[in-house]
Write a protein that holds these residues in place. Structure first.
Motif, PDB file in Angstrom:
ATOM      1  N   GLU A 262       0.871  -1.172   0.000  1.00 27.79           N
ATOM      2  CA  GLU A 262       0.000   0.000   0.000  1.00 27.79           C
ATOM      3  C   GLU A 262       0.907   1.220   0.000  1.00 27.79           C
ATOM      4  O   GLU A 262       1.833   1.307   0.804  1.00 27.79           O
ATOM      5  N   LEU A 263       0.621   2.172  -0.885  1.00 29.79           N
ATOM      6  CA  LEU A 263       1.448   3.367  -1.004  1.00 29.79           C
ATOM      7  C   LEU A 263       0.608   4.608  -0.758  1.00 29.79           C
ATOM      8  O   LEU A 263      -0.541   4.678  -1.200  1.00 29.79           O
ATOM      9  N   ALA A 264       1.200   5.570  -0.076  1.00 31.58           N
ATOM     10  CA  ALA A 264       0.537   6.856   0.164  1.00 31.58           C
ATOM     11  C   ALA A 264       1.560   7.963  -0.020  1.00 31.58           C
ATOM     12  O   ALA A 264       2.646   7.909   0.563  1.00 31.58           O
ATOM     13  N   PRO A 265       1.225   8.963  -0.835  1.00 34.32           N
ATOM     14  CA  PRO A 265       2.166  10.070  -1.025  1.00 34.32           C
ATOM     15  C   PRO A 265       2.285  10.922   0.222  1.00 34.32           C
ATOM     16  O   PRO A 265       1.320  11.115   0.961  1.00 34.32           O
ATOM     17  N   LEU A 266       3.489  11.404   0.459  1.00 32.70           N
ATOM     18  CA  LEU A 266       3.788  12.338   1.543  1.00 32.70           C
ATOM     19  C   LEU A 266       4.506  13.524   0.932  1.00 32.70           C
ATOM     20  O   LEU A 266       5.091  13.412  -0.150  1.00 32.70           O
ATOM     21  N   LEU A 267       4.523  14.624   1.618  1.00 28.45           N
ATOM     22  CA  LEU A 267       5.268  15.778   1.151  1.00 28.45           C
ATOM     23  C   LEU A 267       6.749  15.405   1.059  1.00 28.45           C
ATOM     24  O   LEU A 267       7.371  15.079   2.071  1.00 28.45           O
TER      25      LEU A 267
END
Length: 111
Positions: free
Chosen positions: A59-64
């Protein structure tokens, strides 16, 4: 990027009957999408090398300035080997771009 992880894993082991036994979470940083892709695949190679485990899902989630990845890991030694395991991700021939048909990437792995 998740498909790249699956492609790398499927290149050397059959995950058809694999069961995720653990979760491994990591935050990756990089200035460019290509940097994040390499860091993500480096983590796959690292976990295989140090813990004999591979992701059967991610599972991937973008971060700053980065990316959070949650890997669902299986024991690599319990799965049928179909090819040579990767030892490193190289920058030779690296590409990651969005085109008319969606995203595509090309990554060279040392075995």
């Amino acid at each position: 990027m998740a498909q790249a992880v699956h492609g790398v894993v499927d290149a050397f082991v059959d995950t058809t009957d694999a069961q995720a036994l653990r979760r491994h979470e990591v935050v990756l940083g990089g200035e460019r999408d290509e940097d994040l892709l390499v860091a993500l695949l480096d983590e796959v190679v690292y976990r295989l090398d140090v813990a004999d485990e591979i992701p059967v899902d991610v599972e991937l989630a973008p971060l700053l300035g980065g990316l959070r990845a949650v890997f669902h890991m299986a024991d690599a030694l319990s799965l049928p080997v179909t090819g040579a395991a990767p030892k490193a991700v190289t920058l030779h021939g690296l590409s990651f771009a969005h085109g008319t048909d969606g995203w595509s990437c090309s990554v060279t792995l040392d075995v």
